[in-house]
Design a protein around this motif. Structure first.
Motif, mmCIF file in Angstrom:
data_model
loop_
_atom_site.group_PDB
_atom_site.id
_atom_site.type_symbol
_atom_site.label_atom_id
_atom_site.label_comp_id
_atom_site.label_asym_id
_atom_site.label_seq_id
_atom_site.Cartn_x
_atom_site.Cartn_y
_atom_site.Cartn_z
ATOM 1 N N VAL A 616 -3.373 7.960 10.507
ATOM 2 C CA VAL A 616 -2.302 7.611 11.454
ATOM 3 C C VAL A 616 -2.601 6.258 12.079
ATOM 4 O O VAL A 616 -1.717 5.413 12.240
ATOM 5 N N LEU A 617 -3.875 6.061 12.379
ATOM 6 C CA LEU A 617 -4.271 4.775 12.967
ATOM 7 C C LEU A 617 -3.991 3.639 11.996
ATOM 8 O O LEU A 617 -3.482 2.586 12.368
ATOM 9 N N GLY A 618 -4.351 3.905 10.735
ATOM 10 C CA GLY A 618 -4.142 2.881 9.724
ATOM 11 C C GLY A 618 -2.667 2.524 9.619
ATOM 12 O O GLY A 618 -2.292 1.348 9.584
ATOM 13 N N ALA A 619 -1.846 3.556 9.630
ATOM 14 C CA ALA A 619 -0.404 3.321 9.522
ATOM 15 C C ALA A 619 0.104 2.513 10.697
ATOM 16 O O ALA A 619 0.888 1.570 10.552
ATOM 17 N N LYS A 620 -0.426 2.883 11.890
ATOM 18 C CA LYS A 620 0.016 2.191 13.095
ATOM 19 C C LYS A 620 -0.329 0.702 13.017
ATOM 20 O O LYS A 620 0.495 -0.169 13.330
ATOM 21 N N LEU A 621 -1.555 0.462 12.541
ATOM 22 C CA LEU A 621 -2.010 -0.919 12.427
ATOM 23 C C LEU A 621 -1.121 -1.686 11.456
ATOM 24 O O LEU A 621 -0.667 -2.793 11.731
ATOM 25 N N ASN A 622 -0.883 -1.064 10.359
ATOM 26 C CA ASN A 622 -0.085 -1.695 9.305
ATOM 27 C C ASN A 622 1.325 -1.986 9.801
ATOM 28 O O ASN A 622 1.917 -3.012 9.497
ATOM 29 N N GLN A 624 2.396 -2.356 13.039
ATOM 30 C CA GLN A 624 2.578 -3.230 14.202
ATOM 31 C C GLN A 624 1.995 -4.611 14.026
ATOM 32 O O GLN A 624 2.180 -5.477 14.885
ATOM 33 N N LEU A 625 1.174 -4.783 13.034
ATOM 34 C CA LEU A 625 0.553 -6.091 12.846
ATOM 35 C C LEU A 625 0.763 -6.496 11.390
ATOM 36 O O LEU A 625 0.568 -5.684 10.485
ATOM 37 N N THR A 626 1.201 -7.720 11.176
ATOM 38 C CA THR A 626 1.317 -8.153 9.794
ATOM 39 C C THR A 626 -0.061 -8.495 9.283
ATOM 40 O O THR A 626 -0.694 -9.440 9.751
ATOM 41 N N LEU A 627 -0.524 -7.696 8.317
ATOM 42 C CA LEU A 627 -1.883 -7.871 7.825
ATOM 43 C C LEU A 627 -1.874 -8.784 6.618
ATOM 44 O O LEU A 627 -0.924 -8.765 5.816
ATOM 45 N N ASP A 628 -2.950 -9.591 6.484
ATOM 46 C CA ASP A 628 -3.026 -10.401 5.265
ATOM 47 C C ASP A 628 -3.587 -9.549 4.128
ATOM 48 O O ASP A 628 -3.913 -8.381 4.299
ATOM 49 N N LYS A 629 -3.715 -10.189 3.000
ATOM 50 C CA LYS A 629 -4.030 -9.440 1.793
ATOM 51 C C LYS A 629 -5.385 -8.752 1.874
ATOM 52 O O LYS A 629 -5.532 -7.559 1.553
ATOM 53 N N ASN A 630 -6.376 -9.524 2.332
ATOM 54 C CA ASN A 630 -7.737 -8.963 2.428
ATOM 55 C C ASN A 630 -7.770 -7.714 3.297
ATOM 56 O O ASN A 630 -8.362 -6.712 2.955
ATOM 57 N N HIS A 631 -7.145 -7.870 4.462
ATOM 58 C CA HIS A 631 -7.147 -6.756 5.393
ATOM 59 C C HIS A 631 -6.474 -5.528 4.802
ATOM 60 O O HIS A 631 -6.978 -4.411 4.911
ATOM 61 N N LEU A 632 -5.326 -5.789 4.128
ATOM 62 C CA LEU A 632 -4.579 -4.674 3.536
ATOM 63 C C LEU A 632 -5.427 -3.956 2.504
ATOM 64 O O LEU A 632 -5.472 -2.725 2.451
ATOM 65 N N GLU A 633 -6.157 -4.772 1.768
ATOM 66 C CA GLU A 633 -6.997 -4.214 0.712
ATOM 67 C C GLU A 633 -8.060 -3.301 1.293
ATOM 68 O O GLU A 633 -8.234 -2.159 0.863
ATOM 69 N N SER A 634 -8.742 -3.844 2.293
ATOM 70 C CA SER A 634 -9.830 -3.029 2.865
ATOM 71 C C SER A 634 -9.270 -1.811 3.576
ATOM 72 O O SER A 634 -9.884 -0.750 3.579
ATOM 73 N N LEU A 635 -8.095 -1.962 4.172
ATOM 74 C CA LEU A 635 -7.508 -0.820 4.867
ATOM 75 C C LEU A 635 -7.134 0.277 3.866
ATOM 76 O O LEU A 635 -7.374 1.462 4.095
ATOM 77 N N SER A 636 -6.581 -0.145 2.729
ATOM 78 C CA SER A 636 -6.153 0.863 1.765
ATOM 79 C C SER A 636 -7.351 1.551 1.115
ATOM 80 O O SER A 636 -7.219 2.643 0.576
#
Lengths: 644, 165
Positions: A616-622, A624-636
């Motif tokens: 849920v936290l991950g979804a919230k972050l995704n 409310q904040l536009t994440l760049d590619k690196n961040h998205l990768e590590s988050l996923s």
């Protein structure tokens, strides 16, 4: 003008009345009675002045130096400082005893014995009986034993009086030197270890006292009295009883204190309650047939024995009867007697008894001098009874006002009894009066100069703060806890943290700020002392979570990140995990502060800790904040974003 | 002083006789030094308030270091008092090594001696309590009367410095 006329008229009338009364009254001359002169001592004026001052709770006790640097704040420092001062005094005594020849000048006039070095006796000293008399007078036990030995070696004859004096000294002290009376602090702070000793035989069998007793042929009643009292005092009860019977057979009249001492050890002599009481009765009858008058000691000894005889109603009746009979004899009970009555009536497992209120009716408003050793146990026991036995606020307050009356405070006993007394008093008040009143009337007044709360009382205070939701006291309490050295107790620290987290400080920014500071204070103090070997507090996950929450509530993202880092790094060493709310709040603040990498680390930590809601936290972050590619990768990698 | 003056006159007369020189006219150097301190070249010498005021300021800008009535009319033990005070001062400076930041003030009332002063708080309070106990007891034995200490602790030795000269 008008007023003055009225006044003068009145004045005129008054004078006329006076004249009339003067002329017509029966001229019975008023007799002036001069009060008898009261003989005053040299210190009476000082005492009168002293009685007008009360203990000032805002100042430290006068034994401490009146300077902020030197005023003790916690129980430990109170003890250390007073004892350090006494240690200095002892050092001075030592210097004097090492170099007595340097201290032989006589400056004071009249000479004051205490300032002169002590006379030292050794194997080669020339001694006379006068020396022996002098050391007996001064209560120097080991010197007395030595001189007695030397005199025996010289073959000098000692008079019967001196021998008796020596015997009494040795029996009273069990042949041991006592602590010098000058060292009052040591007496005050000495733990009541005497109570533990009380239960076993410590009389020195075959020691000098007994030798002296044997050396007296045809021992007198006084000699018997001394040795029996000594043995009874140090629990050589069987032989004491044996000697007592021997003296009885010889028809000697022992003094009343001897009888008292035997009554006092009845619980060692006889097992069964019935036997014990018969024994006491026998001794009382022996007193009666010897034709001696019992005294307060007899009363206390009987009450003491009764207090060891269980909880039956019979014992209570006997206690009351005893009090009545001694009252008829003209013997008023002292505080010690009431202490025995209290412990007879208010046993832990017995039925509840309201005897304390009757006792207080009897003694309220009086002032007391010490008359028995157990007098010092009364106040602490009375407060204990009001708290634990009856939980009666009114009684507790009455006991306390009796304690503050006159010089009754002298009977508080020692530092240990004093702090137990206040522990009970505080606990009683905490349970029974509103917290605000407690803080204003009691806490701010008595803490820290008169009493420093122990951790258990502090916890009770925090309990009340929680119940009343009075979080505004927390900054004050926390600063006190640091001063009193409670800040390394895990339960208290957790308590404070939980209280602060649960308090809703959103609308009170200054309180949130204070809490933030306290939390950070806790963090740094634990963090800095991690190397310490003992008595060290270590972080738990929950503690860190709370600290983080408080930092965030104070909008201090930087400090919260430090804590988060600590959590993340110590994942394997730190026990437990923070609450999910704390992590969630951190992610919220990461979003607010646009710090996605920190948020991702937090989510990583949450998922590693096994929180299913990490996603849920991950979804919230995704969201409310536009994440760049690196961040998205590590988050996923951490959470499966497609799930949502 | 008189002899000195006589000598000077005598000498100058001799001079006049021999060299016909006139009377010596340079003013006499009445230099007073007691209780005054020399200025150092870099002005680094610290003075307490008491040191900064010369003796003629006693009872104006500063008070006495010893308070007693030994020297009033019919006072007792004037010389002994002075010697004892000196003893106390030396004892204190030795026992409280590098701790006293001010002068040692000794006040006597009846048979009690009170010793006051400013102390540097560079040691632990408990050590200071040890010293207090030791000093009080030792001086009591020595002077055979009750001795009490009345100390004020300062955080920094410089707090007692009034000025540098």
């Amino acid at each position: 003008m008008n007023i003055s006329r009225v006044l003068s008229k009145q004045h005129h009338q008054l004078r006329r009345i006076k004249l009339w009364t003067y002329l017509f009254s029966t001229s019975a001359e008023e007799k002036i009675e001069l009060p008898r002169r009261i003989p005053r001592g040299p210190t009476d004026i000082l005492r009168a002045l002293e009685s007008t001052i009360q203990r000032d709770p805002t100042a430290a006790h006068y034994k401490y130096h009146d300077d902020p640097f030197l005023i003790p704040k916690s129980n430990a420092t109170k003890r250390t400082y007073a004892m350090a001062r006494e240690a200095g005094k002892k050092a001075a005594h030592w210097v004097r005893s090492e170099n007595p020849e340097l201290f032989n000048h006589k400056e004071c006039d009249p000479p004051i014995e205490a300032f002169f070095p002590k006379v030292v006796f050794d194997e080669n000293s020339e001694v006379t009986e006068d020396d022996l008399k002098r050391v007996i007078e001064k209560n120097q036990v080991s010197d007395a034993i030595l001189i007695n030995k030397l005199l025996a070696k010289q073959g000098a004859e000692i008079s019967a009086d001196t021998k008796q004096g020596l015997l009494e000294l040795l029996c009273y002290n069990n042949g041991d030197d006592t602590l010098n009376e000058e060292f009052i602090e040591e007496r005050w702070f000495r733990q009541s270890s005497r109570i533990r000793e009380r239960q076993r035989k410590i009389w020195k069998d075959g020691h000098v006292a007994e030798e002296i007793f044997i050396s007296i042929d045809n021992p007198t009643a006084e000699a018997y009295s001394a040795i029996i009292q000594g043995m009874a005092k140090y629990f050589q009860v069987d032989r004491a009883n044996h000697l007592f019977e021997e003296a009885q057979q010889k028809g000697l009249v022992l003094n009343i204190d001897t009888y008292n001492s035997l009554i006092r050890v009845a619980n060692f002599l006889k097992e069964g309650y019935e036997l014990r009481w018969t024994y006491v009765i026998n001794i009382l009858q022996a007193i009666n047939s010897a034709g001696i008058k019992p005294n307060l000691g007899t009363l206390n000894a009987v009450l003491h024995t009764l207090s060891t005889m269980g909880t039956s109603q019979n014992v209570k009746d006997l206690t009351l009867k005893t009090l009545r009979q001694f009252k008829d004899l003209g013997i008023e009970p002292c505080l010690g007697s009431w202490y025995y009555v209290l412990i007879t009536y208010c046993k832990e497992r017995g039925p509840k008894s309201n005897i304390l209120s009757y006792i207080l009716d009897e003694i309220e408003g009086k002032t007391f001098e010490i008359r028995d050793l157990t007098d010092t146990s009364f106040f602490v026991t009375a407060m204990d009874v009001s708290r634990n036995h009856l939980n009666d606020l009114n009684l507790g307050k009455r006991v306390h006002s009796l304690l503050l009356k006159g010089n009754n405070y002298n009977l508080i006993g020692d530092s240990f009894k004093e702090s137990v007394y206040y522990r009970h008093y505080f606990a009683l008040l905490l349970k029974n009066i509103p917290l605000e009143e407690f803080m204003q009337e009691v806490y701010y007044k008595l803490v820290p100069n008169i009493y420093v709360p122990e951790p258990s009382i502090m916890e009770e205070v925090l309990n009340q703060v929680e119940i009343n939701g009075a979080v505004e006291y927390i900054p004050k309490l926390w600063s006190d806890m640091i001063i009193f050295e409670h800040s390394n107790r895990e339960n208290l620290v957790n308590r404070v943290l939980n209280l602060m987290v649960n308090a809703h400080t959103a609308d009170e920014t200054d309180l949130a700020e204070k809490f933030g500071t306290i939390a950070w204070d806790i963090y740094t103090s634990i963090n800095d002392n991690e190397e310490r070997k003992y008595n060290q507090l270590s972080f738990t996950g929950d503690m860190l979570g709370n600290i983080m929450t408080l930092a965030l509530q104070n909008n201090d993202f930087e400090k919260a990140s430090t804590v988060m880092e600590k959590l993340d790094k110590g994942h394997t060493t730190i026990v437990g995990v923070p609450k999910f709310e704390a992590l969630s709040l951190f992610v919220d603040h990461c979003i607010k502060n646009k710090a996605p990498s920190k948020a991702i680390r937090c989510i990583q930590y949450a998922s590693d800790s096994g929180f299913p809601d990490a996603v849920v936290l991950g979804a919230k972050l995704n969201e409310q904040l536009t994440l760049d590619k690196n961040h998205l990768e590590s988050l996923s990698k951490i959470v499966d974003l497609r799930v949502l | 002083m008189n002899i000195c003056l006589g000598k000077t006159i005598h000498n100058s007369l001799k001079l006049e006789l021999s060299l016909a020189r006139q009377l010596h006219t340079t003013s006499v150097c009445n230099k007073v030094q007691a209780g005054r301190y020399k200025i150092t070249s870099k002005k680094t010498f610290p003075l307490t308030y008491e040191m900064a005021n010369p003796p003629h300021q006693i009872a104006h800008r500063k008070a006495w270091n010893s308070w007693n009535t030994a020297n009033v009319l019919d006072g007792h033990r004037p010389s002994e008092t002075a010697v004892e005070d000196q003893f106390i001062r030396m004892f204190i400076t030795g026992t409280w090594h590098a701790l006293f930041a001010s002068e040692v003030i000794i006040k006597r009332q009846h048979n009690i001696i009170r010793i006051a002063g400013l102390v540097n708080g560079s040691v632990l309070p408990r050590k200071m309590y040890f010293l207090i106990g030791y000093t009080e007891e030792f001086l009591s034995f020595w002077l055979q009367c009750p001795v009490k200490m009345e100390l004020q602790v300062i955080a920094n030795k410089k707090d007692a410095v009034f000025k540098y000269i």
